[in-house]
Scaffold this motif. Structure first.
Motif, mmCIF file in Angstrom:
data_model
loop_
_atom_site.group_PDB
_atom_site.id
_atom_site.type_symbol
_atom_site.label_atom_id
_atom_site.label_comp_id
_atom_site.label_asym_id
_atom_site.label_seq_id
_atom_site.Cartn_x
_atom_site.Cartn_y
_atom_site.Cartn_z
ATOM 1 N N ASP A 1 3.309 -2.963 8.290
ATOM 2 C CA ASP A 1 2.403 -1.814 8.305
ATOM 3 C C ASP A 1 3.152 -0.474 8.249
ATOM 4 O O ASP A 1 2.584 0.571 8.524
ATOM 5 N N TYR B 1 5.472 -0.002 1.833
ATOM 6 C CA TYR B 1 4.279 -0.078 0.966
ATOM 7 C C TYR B 1 4.600 0.466 -0.427
ATOM 8 O O TYR B 1 5.306 1.476 -0.578
ATOM 9 N N GLU C 1 -2.828 -2.723 3.994
ATOM 10 C CA GLU C 1 -2.271 -3.010 5.317
ATOM 11 C C GLU C 1 -2.897 -2.091 6.367
ATOM 12 O O GLU C 1 -3.647 -1.192 6.044
ATOM 13 N N GLY C 2 -2.535 -2.307 7.607
ATOM 14 C CA GLY C 2 -3.145 -1.545 8.704
ATOM 15 C C GLY C 2 -2.541 -0.178 8.883
ATOM 16 O O GLY C 2 -2.137 0.207 9.997
ATOM 17 N N MET C 3 -2.425 0.595 7.836
ATOM 18 C CA MET C 3 -1.907 1.974 7.931
ATOM 19 C C MET C 3 -3.089 2.939 7.922
ATOM 20 O O MET C 3 -4.238 2.536 7.749
#
Length: 640
Positions: free
Chosen positions: A236, A241, A284-286
């Motif tokens: 994350d 990314y 993703e969990g961003m």
């Protein structure tokens, strides 16, 4: 300047210019384009329109009902698209004003080969013209203003740097948030760069295409984790990314989504939040990624209808700004489209006989028009092209009546410009010895192609009717007129003799005097004069010969006064010229000795024939075409 210097200068012009955040804010104080949105920059690139008062042009006044219209030089090559282009510019104008359009997807809807992709390419080209400012190193080219909070910093920025609060709407990207944390909250460590959008380098311009259900997911829009980075960063972490999605690459610019509604619906969901909220979630969990750009989509009507009829897609339907891009319905503009296509090909210099492009344009436009009631579709085509048919077709309606009757979907089906250009390619290459085009080959190729297309029986018969009923007969008249005019020019003396004799006979007939021919001594009384005059008038269908004779004689008497007492040219008086032409060509056989390519009986006949061919060549035909078209004309006239 050499070509090498030219390319070097262009390269240097678009290189990044770097500055501090403080310098950027100082720039914003006096330069609003420094923080302009993508829509505002697009308006700058499009430029000011050319305002045209159509009331001052007889053709345009009929087409546009005397309205004042705007034409944009940036779209000068898009012929017959005034309405669609005005809607596109309106979209950018309203989006630039911060209205609802800034949250909408610009969607071009139209038939295949109608110009949607060309419009999209032009908009991307225009987007490259005006630079924008972004945080240096940002993988999503985010605006430096995203570093500030609208609530807490808005008032201060507006007061100190004249930046309106509505420009502080984007969120900080996860990448920028991580950098800010590393800088201990010191935003002065961020650098700002001036960038030019680029299709080549995918800077603020991107293109996304649909895949199938199995191999396409939202990562094509929002990016995904770069698995090579997972050794160094957690999943994350923004640095792990890959901001490679279409929305990432086109922030502060333009994203083109080709055939959008062919894509799986799950792929389209990020577009909703990107347009409405100005940000979207990564895989993703961003934190959310900012998006402050324009989404341009296009597809054919069948995909749109399928998508629209699905009730589950209502959220999308409300967020789409539709611009219809129908086929061109004006013959003159359709011809210009063909000329543009030819100019960009090796056929640019190839001979093209007069009326070839116009005939193909007429056929294409006829295929796109809806059949009118109580009127000819051919007349409708001519009215749409701005012609005035009051005197020639009393059943013809006004352009508005035709449009109202046809409805809003006219021009959304029929034969495409691509189809027409493929026909044109075949016509130019029809003759094995000469790369050239002419209408006789066009008629043949069209008919052959229609048979191969496996069209529905009703459509095939309709298209065939256009060829047999409208195009072929009118071309017989056209080429007949061309041949006759070239023949007449070689026989101008003959025409002048008829003219002079007619004027003399009419003058003596009006004065009720006998006329003696000075060369033969023959005496003509009033009845004999009348008989001679009627030989010229009857083939032309003159209904009121008495008035006609007075009119001609009065015209000639006036003209003589300005011509040293000499008669004017036989071609100077349009009405009598038409009468003489009909007299000369009442019988096609009169043409034969001069226009046929058979062996000539005498050197004089051969000279006349060569003069005729030379005049036809001057009119835009090749010698080979003169032979082909003359023989075709004589054959058709004989069979009528």
């Amino acid at each position: 300047m050499s070509i090498f210097d030219h390319v070097q200068n262009r390269y240097e012009r678009v290189q990044q210019e770097e500055m501090s955040l403080q310098e950027y804010l100082e720039l914003c104080r006096g330069e609003p384009t420094a923080y302009a949105t993508a829509a505002e920059r697009m308006l700058v690139a499009i430029g000011e329109p050319e305002v045209i008062d159509t009331a001052k042009d007889s053709r345009l006044s009929r087409i546009f009902s005397n309205k004042v219209i705007r034409r944009y030089p940036a779209f000068s090559e898009f012929y017959g698209m005034e309405e669609a282009i005005e809607q596109i510019v309106s979209y950018f104008r309203h989006a630039a004003q911060g209205l609802e359009e800034r949250k909408q997807i610009l969607y071009l809807l139209g038939p295949v080969g109608g110009g949607k992709s060309s419009l999209a390419e032009r908009l991307k080209l225009l987007m490259e013209k005006v630079p924008f400012y972004a945080i240096k190193g940002s993988p999503v080219y985010e605006s430096p203003l995203g570093l500030f909070s609208p609530e807490e910093d808005g008032e201060l920025l507006e007061k100190e740097y004249n930046i309106p609060r509505r420009y502080l709407k984007s969120v900080m990207s996860p990448w920028a948030a991580k950098r800010l944390k590393e800088y201990g909250g010191d935003i002065s460590q961020f650098r700002v760069v001036r960038l030019y959008p680029s299709r080549l380098n995918q800077i603020a311009i991107s293109k996304t295409e649909p895949g199938d259900e199995n191999n396409q997911d939202i990562s094509s829009l929002v990016g995904k984790v770069d698995i090579r980075q997972l050794e160094m960063y957690s999943q994350d972490d923004p640095d792990a990314y890959s901001f490679s999605g279409g929305l990432c690459r086109s922030n502060q610019g333009l994203m083109e989504f080709v055939e959008m509604f062919k894509a799986p619906i799950k792929v389209l969901h990020p577009l909703l939040t990107a347009t409405q909220e100005g940000n979207y979630n990564p895989t993703e969990g961003m934190g959310a990624i900012p998006f402050d750009g324009v989404i341009l989509a296009h597809s054919n009507e069948s995909e749109w209808q399928t998508f629209r009829n699905n009730r589950n897609n209502e959220a999308f339907l409300d967020r789409v700004y539709i611009v219809k891009v129908p086929y061109c319905l004006r013959v003159t503009e359709e011809v210009k489209i063909y000329q543009k296509l030819l100019e960009h090909s090796s056929l640019a210099e190839a001979p093209c006989a007069p009326d070839t492009l116009r005939m193909l344009a007429q056929f294409s436009v006829l295929s796109r028009l809806k059949e009118p009631e109580n009127s000819s579709i051919y007349s409708k085509m001519r009215v749409y092209d701005g012609e005035n048919l009051k005197d020639t077709d009393p059943k013809a309606k006004s352009i508005q009546e035709y449009r109202d009757s046809a409805g809003v979907d006219e021009g959304m089906d029929g034969l495409s410009t691509r189809f027409a250009f493929k026909i044109l390619s075949k016509v130019f290459n029809f003759d094995t010895h000469e790369v050239a085009a002419n209408p006789v080959h066009l008629l043949y190729v069209l008919e052959q192609r229609l048979e191969q297309e496996q069209l529905p029986k009703e459509t095939f018969e309709r298209y065939l009717r256009f060829i047999k009923e409208f195009m072929a007969p009118r071309y017989v008249d056209f080429i007949g007129k061309e041949i006759q005019t070239a023949y007449l020019e070689s026989y101008s003396e003959y025409g002048q003799n008829i003219f002079d004799r007619y004027v003399t006979y009419a003058d003596f007939w009006i004065q009720d005097q006998e006329y003696r021919d000075p060369e033969t001594g023959e005496l003509f009384n009033r009845q004999a004069l009348n008989d001679e005059l009627e030989k010229i008038e009857k083939p032309a269908g003159i209904s009121n010969p008495k008035d006609f004779r007075h009119e001609v004689v009065n015209f000639v008497l006036r003209a003589r006064a300005q011509n040293n007492g000499m008669n004017p040219s036989w071609q100077s008086y349009e009405k009598l010229r038409g009468v003489i032409e009909k007299k000369m060509f009442a019988n096609t056989e009169e043409l034969l000795p001069v226009i046929s390519f058979n062996a000539k009986a005498s050197a004089a006949d051969q000279k006349k024939h060569e003069d005729f061919v030379a005049r036809m060549v001057d009119r835009g035909y090749t010698e080979k075409q003169v032979r082909l078209l003359s023989e075709w004309y004589l054959r058709v006239r004989k069979s009528q």
